[in-house]
Design an enzyme around this catalytic site. Sequence first.
Site, PDB file in Angstrom:
ATOM      1  N   TYR A 148       0.821  -1.209   0.000  1.00  0.00           N
ATOM      2  CA  TYR A 148       0.000   0.000   0.000  1.00  0.00           C
ATOM      3  C   TYR A 148       0.858   1.263   0.000  1.00  0.00           C
ATOM      4  CZ  TYR A 148      -3.907  -3.016   0.174  1.00  0.00           C
ATOM      5  OH  TYR A 148      -4.817  -3.968  -0.168  1.00  0.00           O
TER       6      TYR A 148
ATOM      7  N   ASP B  62     -12.598 -17.883   5.567  1.00  0.00           N
ATOM      8  CA  ASP B  62     -11.241 -17.384   5.373  1.00  0.00           C
ATOM      9  C   ASP B  62     -10.580 -17.315   6.756  1.00  0.00           C
ATOM     10  OD1 ASP B  62      -8.973 -15.857   5.152  1.00  0.00           O
ATOM     11  OD2 ASP B  62      -9.854 -14.328   3.850  1.00  0.00           O
TER      12      ASP B  62
HETATM   13  N1  PMP Z   1      -7.581 -13.036   4.045  1.00  0.00           N
HETATM   14  C1  PMP Z   1      -7.372 -12.459   5.242  1.00  0.00           C
HETATM   15  C2  PMP Z   1      -8.411 -12.598   6.311  1.00  0.00           C
HETATM   16  C3  PMP Z   1      -6.200 -11.744   5.475  1.00  0.00           C
HETATM   17  O1  PMP Z   1      -6.002 -11.156   6.666  1.00  0.00           O
HETATM   18  C4  PMP Z   1      -5.238 -11.658   4.432  1.00  0.00           C
HETATM   19  C5  PMP Z   1      -3.936 -10.901   4.622  1.00  0.00           C
HETATM   20  N2  PMP Z   1      -4.000  -9.742   5.348  1.00  0.00           N
HETATM   21  C6  PMP Z   1      -5.497 -12.278   3.215  1.00  0.00           C
HETATM   22  C7  PMP Z   1      -6.675 -12.969   3.060  1.00  0.00           C
HETATM   23  C8  PMP Z   1      -4.512 -12.227   2.081  1.00  0.00           C
HETATM   24  O2  PMP Z   1      -3.399 -12.957   2.371  1.00  0.00           O
HETATM   25  P1  PMP Z   1      -1.983 -12.608   1.662  1.00  0.00           P
HETATM   26  O3  PMP Z   1      -1.596 -11.252   2.166  1.00  0.00           O
HETATM   27  O4  PMP Z   1      -1.054 -13.689   2.119  1.00  0.00           O
HETATM   28  O5  PMP Z   1      -2.212 -12.630   0.196  1.00  0.00           O
END
Ligand code: PMP
Length: 438
Positions: free
Chosen positions: A26, A259
């Site tokens: 970012y 997730d």
């Molecule tokens: N899902 C959740 C709930 C996350 O917190 C994150 C990362 N902050 C992601 C997906 C994406 O994972 P990555 O940064 O390893 O691509």
Amino acid sequence: MPEPRTGSLTTEELLALDRRHVWHPYGPMPGRQEPFVVESATGVRLRLAEPVAGHRELVDGMSSWWSAIHGYGHPVLHDAAREQLNRMSHVMFGGLTHEPAVRLAARLVEITPEPLEHVFLADSGSVSVEVAVKMCLQYWRSLGKPDKRRLLTWRGGYHGDTWQPMSVCDPDGGMHHLWSGSLPRQVFADAPPDGFDTPPDPAYEAHLRELIARHADELAAVVVEPVVQGAGGMRFHSPAWLRVLRQACDEHGVLLVLDEIATGFGRTGELFAAGHAGIAPDVMCVGKALTGGMLTMAATLCTAAVADGIARGEVPVLAHGPTFMGNPLAAAVANASVELLLAQDWRGEVGRIETGLREGLAGTERLPGVRDVRVLGAIGVVQLDRDIDMAAATRAAAREGVWLRPFRDLVYTMPPYVTGDEDVARICAAVRAAAAAG
Ligand code: PMP
């Protein structure tokens, strides 16, 4: 021909090159914050190239974004990496297989909720969410229902930075609103009422059920973060909503994707946050702490029913296969990290940190400008009534000898599970200082 470069950079040279050439997550945010240069990391401490606010070492309050649960440089993880490195660091996974990946897949199936059965080893959390969505869309397509290709999610969520995950991030205040016109159009339910312990709310339950029923013909899946919405706002909610989603999805023929990339591996006090609700999803994503934060690996698990459905389609394969899928080095470290976690009283350690955070942050809610203070498992959050000055807040934490990365209206911490009580107290002092300064 450019001259070969030798020797290390001075901190000044490094920062000049960083400013000139390097994208950070970012970034860039010109003038808002210069990164601290990290020289090494051991245990729960980051060692800086130069002192910041008088400190050469900072206690890590972030676990490198939820992942370094065992701290840095853990000998068990290093030994696993070294041993695997001597055998092979990477081979393609198409047509070949190997013990680290197979052992990891089998172990993940054992420790995640039944009936998850098949494992796709991805190379980042975002990709694991892409794969989850692909699995769900392909499943319905294979079953002759190609119109079921939209997703329902909660407002305030965050699922990663690639296209499908971005489409289920918060569409308004969230990080990806810039793209809202181009992303797949998903269905957004209101975020659940705030609070892990909130009482039942029949109106909110009706809202969820009504949306799922109304859109059932076009919904492939509901995709949510269980119990904790992370980067979308660090909100906690009742596990009861997961049970409502599970029921409504079953009633209306919609898949449920959880997730667990941030919440997995003990962070919320259960091994996986779905455990608070006693439910199993059809598809589940894990990442971050999977390798103890040492190497990049994530996984998407699905039930045999989902895999069998895909196998019955006109294209009977899951059409996804990144180059570094199943990377043996990352898989070996993931195996070591999972075993290290399970061999210890992780529940006790996370509970100890939870108690430390509750005690250390007690009274913070009375500070001016503080809207809310919340703690769950090894996660502590102070929410302000304004957006924070990130640079000022980060420096204030550094003055206390702690690394924090506040954003928006949030100062938050998710320390490694090996953080000692004194360091937890120090992190809490830094959270308060950051909240006051920013
Ligand atoms: N899902 C959740 C709930 C996350 O917190 C994150 C990362 N902050 C992601 C997906 C994406 O994972 P990555 O940064 O390893 O691509």
